[in-house]
Scaffold this motif. Structure first.
Motif, PDB file in Angstrom:
ATOM      1  N   SER A  53      -8.170   7.309  -1.812  1.00 44.61           N
ATOM      2  CA  SER A  53      -7.151   8.019  -2.175  1.00 44.61           C
ATOM      3  C   SER A  53      -6.146   7.679  -3.023  1.00 44.61           C
ATOM      4  O   SER A  53      -5.242   8.327  -3.648  1.00 44.61           O
ATOM      5  N   LEU A  54      -6.159   6.334  -3.335  1.00 48.70           N
ATOM      6  CA  LEU A  54      -5.163   5.585  -4.160  1.00 48.70           C
ATOM      7  C   LEU A  54      -5.412   5.516  -5.428  1.00 48.70           C
ATOM      8  O   LEU A  54      -4.800   5.706  -6.467  1.00 48.70           O
ATOM      9  N   VAL A  55      -6.857   5.149  -5.795  1.00 52.10           N
ATOM     10  CA  VAL A  55      -7.188   5.072  -7.116  1.00 52.10           C
ATOM     11  C   VAL A  55      -7.371   6.343  -7.712  1.00 52.10           C
ATOM     12  O   VAL A  55      -7.169   7.565  -7.159  1.00 52.10           O
ATOM     13  N   THR A  56      -7.386   6.474  -9.106  1.00 53.43           N
ATOM     14  CA  THR A  56      -7.431   7.490  -9.925  1.00 53.43           C
ATOM     15  C   THR A  56      -8.858   7.715 -10.790  1.00 53.43           C
ATOM     16  O   THR A  56      -8.953   6.615 -11.450  1.00 53.43           O
TER      17      THR A  56
ATOM     18  N   GLY B 263     -18.640   2.723   3.050  1.00 49.38           N
ATOM     19  CA  GLY B 263     -17.260   2.157   2.452  1.00 49.38           C
ATOM     20  C   GLY B 263     -17.356   0.709   1.597  1.00 49.38           C
ATOM     21  O   GLY B 263     -16.820   0.744   0.714  1.00 49.38           O
ATOM     22  N   LEU B 264     -18.279  -0.203   2.215  1.00 52.45           N
ATOM     23  CA  LEU B 264     -18.244  -1.423   1.630  1.00 52.45           C
ATOM     24  C   LEU B 264     -18.964  -1.109   0.210  1.00 52.45           C
ATOM     25  O   LEU B 264     -18.703  -1.781  -0.741  1.00 52.45           O
ATOM     26  N   VAL B 265     -20.163  -0.285   0.184  1.00 56.51           N
ATOM     27  CA  VAL B 265     -20.960  -0.134  -0.808  1.00 56.51           C
ATOM     28  C   VAL B 265     -20.012   0.532  -1.895  1.00 56.51           C
ATOM     29  O   VAL B 265     -20.282   0.202  -3.306  1.00 56.51           O
ATOM     30  N   LEU B 266     -19.516   1.440  -1.425  1.00 58.67           N
ATOM     31  CA  LEU B 266     -18.466   2.311  -2.318  1.00 58.67           C
ATOM     32  C   LEU B 266     -17.644   1.445  -3.060  1.00 58.67           C
ATOM     33  O   LEU B 266     -17.481   1.424  -4.304  1.00 58.67           O
ATOM     34  N   LEU B 267     -16.880   0.474  -2.506  1.00 60.01           N
ATOM     35  CA  LEU B 267     -16.112  -0.635  -3.072  1.00 60.01           C
ATOM     36  C   LEU B 267     -16.698  -1.108  -4.150  1.00 60.01           C
ATOM     37  O   LEU B 267     -16.151  -1.225  -5.349  1.00 60.01           O
TER      38      LEU B 267
ATOM     39  N   ASP C 154      -1.037 -10.281  -0.523  1.00 58.44           N
ATOM     40  CA  ASP C 154      -2.208 -10.084  -0.017  1.00 58.44           C
ATOM     41  C   ASP C 154      -3.255  -9.653  -1.137  1.00 58.44           C
ATOM     42  O   ASP C 154      -3.101  -8.490  -1.674  1.00 58.44           O
ATOM     43  N   ASP C 155      -4.192 -10.503  -1.604  1.00 54.56           N
ATOM     44  CA  ASP C 155      -5.219 -10.096  -2.451  1.00 54.56           C
ATOM     45  C   ASP C 155      -6.448  -9.218  -1.754  1.00 54.56           C
ATOM     46  O   ASP C 155      -7.347  -9.723  -1.704  1.00 54.56           O
ATOM     47  N   LEU C 156      -5.837  -7.958  -1.570  1.00 55.61           N
ATOM     48  CA  LEU C 156      -7.068  -6.981  -0.975  1.00 55.61           C
ATOM     49  C   LEU C 156      -7.614  -6.542  -2.014  1.00 55.61           C
ATOM     50  O   LEU C 156      -7.178  -6.343  -3.234  1.00 55.61           O
ATOM     51  N   PRO C 157      -9.052  -6.037  -1.866  1.00 53.71           N
ATOM     52  CA  PRO C 157     -10.115  -5.668  -2.799  1.00 53.71           C
ATOM     53  C   PRO C 157      -9.218  -4.536  -3.779  1.00 53.71           C
ATOM     54  O   PRO C 157      -9.289  -4.528  -4.827  1.00 53.71           O
ATOM     55  N   TRP C 158      -8.692  -3.597  -2.996  1.00 54.83           N
ATOM     56  CA  TRP C 158      -8.090  -2.219  -3.714  1.00 54.83           C
ATOM     57  C   TRP C 158      -6.982  -2.794  -4.684  1.00 54.83           C
ATOM     58  O   TRP C 158      -6.615  -1.964  -5.740  1.00 54.83           O
ATOM     59  N   THR C 159      -6.286  -3.884  -4.477  1.00 56.68           N
ATOM     60  CA  THR C 159      -5.106  -4.374  -5.517  1.00 56.68           C
ATOM     61  C   THR C 159      -5.869  -4.677  -6.935  1.00 56.68           C
ATOM     62  O   THR C 159      -4.819  -4.590  -7.967  1.00 56.68           O
ATOM     63  N   SER C 160      -6.879  -5.116  -6.906  1.00 56.46           N
ATOM     64  CA  SER C 160      -7.529  -5.165  -8.213  1.00 56.46           C
ATOM     65  C   SER C 160      -8.320  -4.049  -8.649  1.00 56.46           C
ATOM     66  O   SER C 160      -9.005  -4.076  -9.739  1.00 56.46           O
ATOM     67  N   LEU C 161      -8.530  -3.062  -7.930  1.00 51.76           N
ATOM     68  CA  LEU C 161      -9.228  -1.712  -8.137  1.00 51.76           C
ATOM     69  C   LEU C 161      -8.324  -0.616  -8.747  1.00 51.76           C
ATOM     70  O   LEU C 161      -8.875   0.035  -9.861  1.00 51.76           O
ATOM     71  N   VAL C 162      -7.143  -0.653  -8.531  1.00 54.58           N
ATOM     72  CA  VAL C 162      -6.270   0.491  -9.187  1.00 54.58           C
ATOM     73  C   VAL C 162      -6.119   0.057 -10.593  1.00 54.58           C
ATOM     74  O   VAL C 162      -6.201  -0.874 -11.039  1.00 54.58           O
TER      75      VAL C 162
ATOM     76  N   LEU D  26       0.691  -1.101  -0.022  1.00 53.90           N
ATOM     77  CA  LEU D  26      -0.038   0.189  -0.091  1.00 53.90           C
ATOM     78  C   LEU D  26       0.888   1.116   0.214  1.00 53.90           C
ATOM     79  O   LEU D  26       0.793   2.055  -1.025  1.00 53.90           O
ATOM     80  N   GLY D  27       1.932   1.195   0.778  1.00 52.15           N
ATOM     81  CA  GLY D  27       2.766   2.319   0.776  1.00 52.15           C
ATOM     82  C   GLY D  27       3.520   2.381  -0.327  1.00 52.15           C
ATOM     83  O   GLY D  27       3.663   3.592  -0.759  1.00 52.15           O
ATOM     84  N   ILE D  28       3.735   1.574  -1.033  1.00 50.24           N
ATOM     85  CA  ILE D  28       4.564   1.803  -2.526  1.00 50.24           C
ATOM     86  C   ILE D  28       3.464   2.409  -3.494  1.00 50.24           C
ATOM     87  O   ILE D  28       4.049   3.205  -3.906  1.00 50.24           O
ATOM     88  N   ALA D  29       2.400   1.881  -3.341  1.00 48.40           N
ATOM     89  CA  ALA D  29       1.428   2.225  -4.299  1.00 48.40           C
ATOM     90  C   ALA D  29       1.233   3.622  -4.166  1.00 48.40           C
ATOM     91  O   ALA D  29       1.116   4.702  -5.092  1.00 48.40           O
ATOM     92  N   GLU D  30       0.911   4.122  -2.838  1.00 45.28           N
ATOM     93  CA  GLU D  30       0.796   5.614  -2.752  1.00 45.28           C
ATOM     94  C   GLU D  30       2.187   6.430  -3.204  1.00 45.28           C
ATOM     95  O   GLU D  30       1.765   7.303  -3.663  1.00 45.28           O
ATOM     96  N   ALA D  31       3.312   5.913  -2.993  1.00 46.74           N
ATOM     97  CA  ALA D  31       4.461   6.519  -3.183  1.00 46.74           C
ATOM     98  C   ALA D  31       4.417   6.742  -4.835  1.00 46.74           C
ATOM     99  O   ALA D  31       4.815   8.022  -5.465  1.00 46.74           O
ATOM    100  N   VAL D  32       4.165   5.936  -5.489  1.00 53.06           N
ATOM    101  CA  VAL D  32       4.187   5.817  -6.944  1.00 53.06           C
ATOM    102  C   VAL D  32       3.087   6.681  -7.350  1.00 53.06           C
ATOM    103  O   VAL D  32       3.554   7.453  -8.346  1.00 53.06           O
ATOM    104  N   LYS D  33       1.950   6.727  -6.763  1.00 59.73           N
ATOM    105  CA  LYS D  33       0.874   7.629  -7.240  1.00 59.73           C
ATOM    106  C   LYS D  33       1.474   9.052  -7.081  1.00 59.73           C
ATOM    107  O   LYS D  33       1.133   9.917  -8.040  1.00 59.73           O
ATOM    108  N   ALA D  34       1.977   9.322  -5.981  1.00 56.50           N
ATOM    109  CA  ALA D  34       2.382  10.861  -5.497  1.00 56.50           C
ATOM    110  C   ALA D  34       3.654  11.196  -6.709  1.00 56.50           C
ATOM    111  O   ALA D  34       3.483  12.337  -6.877  1.00 56.50           O
TER     112      ALA D  34
END
Lengths: 327, 327
Positions: free
Chosen positions: B274-277, B241-245, A268-276, A245-253
DNA sequence: ATGAAAGCGCTAACAA
DNA sequence: TTGTTAGCGCTTTCAT
């Protein structure tokens, strides 16, 4: 409050019989059982747990000490543990050590005081190094973290393999200068780091790795520095979801392009990893299986204190995604 | 096991004195206290909690029943509650009701059996509607969910206001056909929905809302359908947050442009928003404050059972971001 | 198969 | 200020 004597009187039996019925002892006549059950229902009787525990010495409670409750990996594991525990009539005392060895020690003391039947624990590296399971009055099952020579039941990922395969994948995708950021407080980060080192060595590449505190803020700081280099590394790999997560934030910034300028990958296959965009390559951990297995090991250990120590090693699943697309 | 008589003998005092010292009773001579403390340390004495609880009737334990441990909002709240509880010498029994009224009832029964001093609870709507706090033998503090006429201490967001302001923001940004997806199992979704309705009415816009089960999978399905419309709605708003996801996943899968084709907004300032674009507009909830306040209310209630019921209403913070940029 | 009774370890009345 | 002692509610011998 209605107590066992009230039930006994109402049913016209002794307190011992009531106790036997509610504890499910064998060798009770159907008629007596029925009479007791009727009285229990009629009076709305509930046994006093403190009295029962004092007298019997059992608590039907187990402890779960996770190292960071905000880490979704541990949340998932906790849920699995809790689910199975309650199905087996056991209560769970959930504690959050926050990666702090002092808190960890405090909670382990507390588990002793609570006279739990057993504890599931993801120890800090500090504790793991000095762990003597025999020093605890309850059986211990480790999850997520454990060293080769640790003398306790454990359920862990094959971290070396996972680190190796993640790195190998990056190499296959054309990366050479791969920087590995790993959490240094647990044992998993260092083990995955070993896998990384082996994969780099096998490909004759020069490794570069940074041990860091396992928090996304710290990963972000370190990654930001790395992203100011010219030329950029080919890839940044993380030893955990938090670091990723920290890496992804840095990359975006920093506004660098993934995977064009740099590839990233982690755990870790967290929801956000396939969302970005692009979605991120990770090693998925079987969280449910980890939690369920840990509980099973613990129950079996409680039933047979002398059986040999077992270690269940599960394999991570590589989910190759956009962030490591061939360059 | 070393017990209180052993300590008493070693210190050459009575068991009552030992009990008084370890319980921190006032009116003990320094000399006796010292003697006891030395003996306690020398023997490594730890009081038997079951015996103490049976005799004293107190447990110094409180219950925390969250409706979904995998929802980061509740994880954050739990952490805050646990932290403050242990600082106050109380233990926490954490349970996950999984939005299931049956589990919820089971855990509340369990809390009764455990004789806890109090319970912090985020009830399902089903329970909330029929809640009679007086029916429980312990004080109850609600978090996150509570209705106007609920007769219990509570810490909640001003959900109407939050729903209103989120909608108002979307309208200000030029959206008119705003569809609101809200979780129907708790009370927060419907309350935020009311705020949405009011904001739409104030702007003379036709509302359209979908109550759904509070899981991202379900939100994703419903949002996918919405995204097949022609013309598209101007915005999709989420009550959690869940629905937003789920909405974010559907948007990505459908390949529609945010905020060009459609705006999206929701609740909870989770890292990924804040990570997604583009980054996503949300109402941030003060999770730490919610947890700490809930615990404070509970401790105060335990100390003064008869004081008037209090409701602490906290305000959400609108974080306007790219996903709702002016069209 | 059932009952009588001891006692788990501690705290709190009461006594001194 | 400190000690003596009853008893919290239950389970588990031991007896029948």
């Amino acid at each position: 409050m209605v107590k066992i004597v009230d039930v006994a009187k109402r049913a016209g039996v002794s307190t011992a019989s009531v106790s036997r019925v509610i504890s499910g002892h064998p060798g009770i006549s159907d008629e007596l059982r029925e009479r007791v059950n009727v009285a229990v229902k009629a009076l709305g009787y509930r046994p006093d747990l403190a009295a029962r525990r004092l007298r019997s010495g059992r608590t039907d409670t187990l402890g779960l000490i996770v190292s960071d409750i905000r880490n979704p990996f541990f949340t998932e594991v906790s849920r699995a543990v809790e689910d199975v525990a309650y199905q087996n009539g056991m209560r769970v005392l959930l504690c959050n050590a926050d990666e702090d060895p002092d808190k960890e020690a405090f909670y382990l003391e507390m588990m002793r005081d609570e006279n739990v039947s057993g504890v599931i624990l993801s120890p800090t590296l500090a504790l793991l190094k000095s762990l003597r399971p025999a020093n605890y009055p309850f059986p211990l099952v480790l999850v997520d973290r454990c060293e080769r020579d640790t003398d306790a039941d454990a359920v862990v990922l094959d971290n070396f393999d996972a680190g190796y395969r993640l790195t190998e994948h990056l190499i296959t995708q054309g990366c050479q200068r791969i920087v590995f950021l790993y959490g240094s407080v647990g044992s998993t980060g260092p083990q995955r780091h070993q896998g990384y080192l082996a994969a780099m060595a096998a490909a004759n590449l020069a490794p570069e790795a940074e041990p860091i505190a396992p928090r996304s803020e710290r990963a972000r700081e370190v990654a930001s520095l790395l992203l100011q280099r010219n030329p950029l590394p080919d890839a940044l790999a993380a030893s955990s979801g938090l670091v990723l997560l920290g890496i992804a934030e840095a990359v975006k910034a920093a506004g660098v392009k993934v995977p064009g300028d740099i590839a990233i990958a982690g755990f870790d296959d967290l929801p956000w990893t396939s969302l970005v965009t692009p979605d991120i390559t990770v090693i998925r951990q079987p969280t449910n299986e980890i939690g369920q297995t840990a509980l099973r090991l613990l129950l079996e250990r409680v039933a047979q204190p002398e059986r040999a120590v077992r270690r269940v090693v599960l394999r991570g699943e590589l989910l190759a995604r956009g962030s490591t697309q061939l360059r």
